[in-house]
Motif scaffolding. Structure first.
Motif, PDB file in Angstrom:
ATOM      1  N   UNK A  52       0.837  -1.208   0.000  1.00 30.98           N
ATOM      2  CA  UNK A  52       0.000   0.000   0.000  1.00 30.98           C
ATOM      3  C   UNK A  52       0.866   1.250   0.000  1.00 30.98           C
ATOM      4  N   UNK A  53       1.596   1.504  -1.088  1.00 28.34           N
ATOM      5  CA  UNK A  53       2.531   2.634  -1.084  1.00 28.34           C
ATOM      6  C   UNK A  53       1.861   3.989  -0.960  1.00 28.34           C
ATOM      7  N   UNK A  99     -10.259  -6.281  14.993  1.00 27.20           N
ATOM      8  CA  UNK A  99     -11.037  -5.338  14.188  1.00 27.20           C
ATOM      9  C   UNK A  99     -10.517  -3.913  14.302  1.00 27.20           C
ATOM     10  N   UNK A 100      -9.769  -3.632  15.355  1.00 27.26           N
ATOM     11  CA  UNK A 100      -9.267  -2.279  15.582  1.00 27.26           C
ATOM     12  C   UNK A 100      -7.837  -2.067  15.075  1.00 27.26           C
ATOM     13  N   UNK A 101      -7.226  -3.117  14.538  1.00 25.32           N
ATOM     14  CA  UNK A 101      -5.851  -3.000  14.044  1.00 25.32           C
ATOM     15  C   UNK A 101      -5.804  -2.088  12.823  1.00 25.32           C
ATOM     16  N   UNK A 102      -4.603  -1.559  12.563  1.00 24.52           N
ATOM     17  CA  UNK A 102      -4.437  -0.645  11.444  1.00 24.52           C
ATOM     18  C   UNK A 102      -3.351  -1.147  10.493  1.00 24.52           C
ATOM     19  N   UNK A 103      -3.463  -0.722   9.254  1.00 23.99           N
ATOM     20  CA  UNK A 103      -2.451  -1.002   8.236  1.00 23.99           C
ATOM     21  C   UNK A 103      -1.671   0.288   8.034  1.00 23.99           C
ATOM     22  N   UNK A 104      -0.358   0.170   7.785  1.00 24.60           N
ATOM     23  CA  UNK A 104       0.504   1.360   7.769  1.00 24.60           C
ATOM     24  C   UNK A 104       1.336   1.438   6.499  1.00 24.60           C
ATOM     25  N   UNK A 105       1.807   2.624   6.232  1.00 22.90           N
ATOM     26  CA  UNK A 105       2.832   2.812   5.203  1.00 22.90           C
ATOM     27  C   UNK A 105       4.135   2.194   5.709  1.00 22.90           C
ATOM     28  N   UNK A 106       4.836   1.464   4.839  1.00 25.27           N
ATOM     29  CA  UNK A 106       6.007   0.702   5.286  1.00 25.27           C
ATOM     30  C   UNK A 106       7.323   1.148   4.649  1.00 25.27           C
ATOM     31  N   UNK A 107       7.304   2.285   3.976  1.00 21.40           N
ATOM     32  CA  UNK A 107       8.518   2.699   3.266  1.00 21.40           C
ATOM     33  C   UNK A 107       9.705   2.881   4.211  1.00 21.40           C
ATOM     34  N   UNK A 108       9.485   3.512   5.359  1.00 20.80           N
ATOM     35  CA  UNK A 108      10.587   3.713   6.306  1.00 20.80           C
ATOM     36  C   UNK A 108      11.093   2.380   6.863  1.00 20.80           C
ATOM     37  N   UNK A 109      10.183   1.445   7.078  1.00 17.42           N
ATOM     38  CA  UNK A 109      10.606   0.118   7.535  1.00 17.42           C
ATOM     39  C   UNK A 109      11.514  -0.539   6.499  1.00 17.42           C
ATOM     40  N   UNK A 110      11.187  -0.364   5.234  1.00 15.37           N
ATOM     41  CA  UNK A 110      12.028  -0.934   4.175  1.00 15.37           C
ATOM     42  C   UNK A 110      13.384  -0.224   4.098  1.00 15.37           C
ATOM     43  N   UNK A 111      13.392   1.069   4.386  1.00 15.92           N
ATOM     44  CA  UNK A 111      14.691   1.761   4.420  1.00 15.92           C
ATOM     45  C   UNK A 111      15.577   1.187   5.525  1.00 15.92           C
ATOM     46  N   UNK A 112      14.985   0.902   6.679  1.00 14.22           N
ATOM     47  CA  UNK A 112      15.773   0.306   7.758  1.00 14.22           C
ATOM     48  C   UNK A 112      16.263  -1.091   7.391  1.00 14.22           C
ATOM     49  N   UNK A 113      15.421  -1.863   6.734  1.00 16.27           N
ATOM     50  CA  UNK A 113      15.832  -3.203   6.312  1.00 16.27           C
ATOM     51  C   UNK A 113      16.980  -3.130   5.303  1.00 16.27           C
ATOM     52  N   UNK A 114      16.921  -2.141   4.418  1.00 16.47           N
ATOM     53  CA  UNK A 114      18.015  -1.953   3.459  1.00 16.47           C
ATOM     54  C   UNK A 114      19.307  -1.586   4.187  1.00 16.47           C
ATOM     55  N   UNK A 115      19.177  -0.679   5.145  1.00 20.80           N
ATOM     56  CA  UNK A 115      20.339  -0.291   5.965  1.00 20.80           C
ATOM     57  C   UNK A 115      20.945  -1.498   6.663  1.00 20.80           C
TER      58      UNK A 115
END
Length: 221
Positions: A52-53, A99-115
């Motif tokens: 979900x970019x 039912x109350x959980x949320x979905x998030x933008x993950x771009x920063x998480x991917x930057x950390x994984x790349x790092x």
């Protein structure tokens, strides 16, 4: 102990808010444990894919998101979560989406994984798993720098440096290029497990499927 006879290069293309990626990684790990006795090992690199970019910074309720994206009713969404929770439990992962959980933008998480892959590749998997736990078990906000740096610290990485990576925008271009590369190679859904750059195992497969496929690939390469 004898050295492995064959070490397969695996690119695990996935997103940290993808529940089937949790299931797939668990199945892959179990298969690799079983294959150790046959001298088959793997070098796994986690590659970025955003489900979900375009999602807003505040995220979206999971039930509303699944309804909008896939047309699922709240009842269908709950049933799907229950099924995935069971599959995740089979590979030892505690999934607590509600039912109350949320979905998030993950771009920063991917930057950390790349790092992590660039600076301490042996810790990238631990970071991936810490991010899965933060999202699916703890229901934390994956756009929050504090949540992300805590995951980095949990994985044995330097929390202060993780914070600098996030604040600076470092690796943004590298992540975009990697995402474009895997899309160009035909990856449209995740998890996509690419072995030796040419063999594709798609979806959150059980360990038996991974084991059979990896054994066959190891005999061919």
């Amino acid at each position: 102990m004898n050295a492995p006879l064959k070490t397969l290069k695996i690119d695990f293309v996935s997103d940290v808010v993808c529940p089937w990626c949790v299931v797939g990684l668990g199945g892959l790990d179990t298969a690799l444990d079983a294959l150790k006795a046959e001298g088959i090992a793997a070098d796994i690199a986690f590659q970025p894919f955003e489900l979900n970019p375009q999602i807003a910074p505040e995220g979206e309720n999971i039930v509303e998101h699944i309804g909008r994206k896939y047309g699922a009713s709240p009842e269908q969404s709950a049933a799907n979560r229950a099924m995935i929770r069971e599959r995740a439990g089979e590979v030892g992962f505690d999934m607590r989406m509600t039912d109350d959980s949320r979905i998030w933008n993950t771009f920063d998480a991917h930057r950390l994984l790349h790092w992590a892959h660039e600076t301490a590749p042996e810790k990238q998997k631990a970071l991936k798993q810490a991010l899965f736990t933060a999202h699916f078990t703890e229901n934390r906000n994956l756009t929050d720098a504090g949540v992300l740096t805590a995951a980095a610290e949990k994985a044995g990485l330097d929390r202060a440096e993780a914070g600098e990576v996030l604040a600076s925008g470092r690796y943004a271009q590298a992540v975009r290029q990697a995402e474009d590369l895997w899309r160009a190679r035909g990856i449209t859904s995740v998890p996509a497990v690419v072995v030796e750059g040419k063999y594709l195992i798609s979806g959150g497969q059980p360990a038996s499927v991974f084991e059979e496929a990896l054994r066959k690939i190891a005999s061919e390469v």
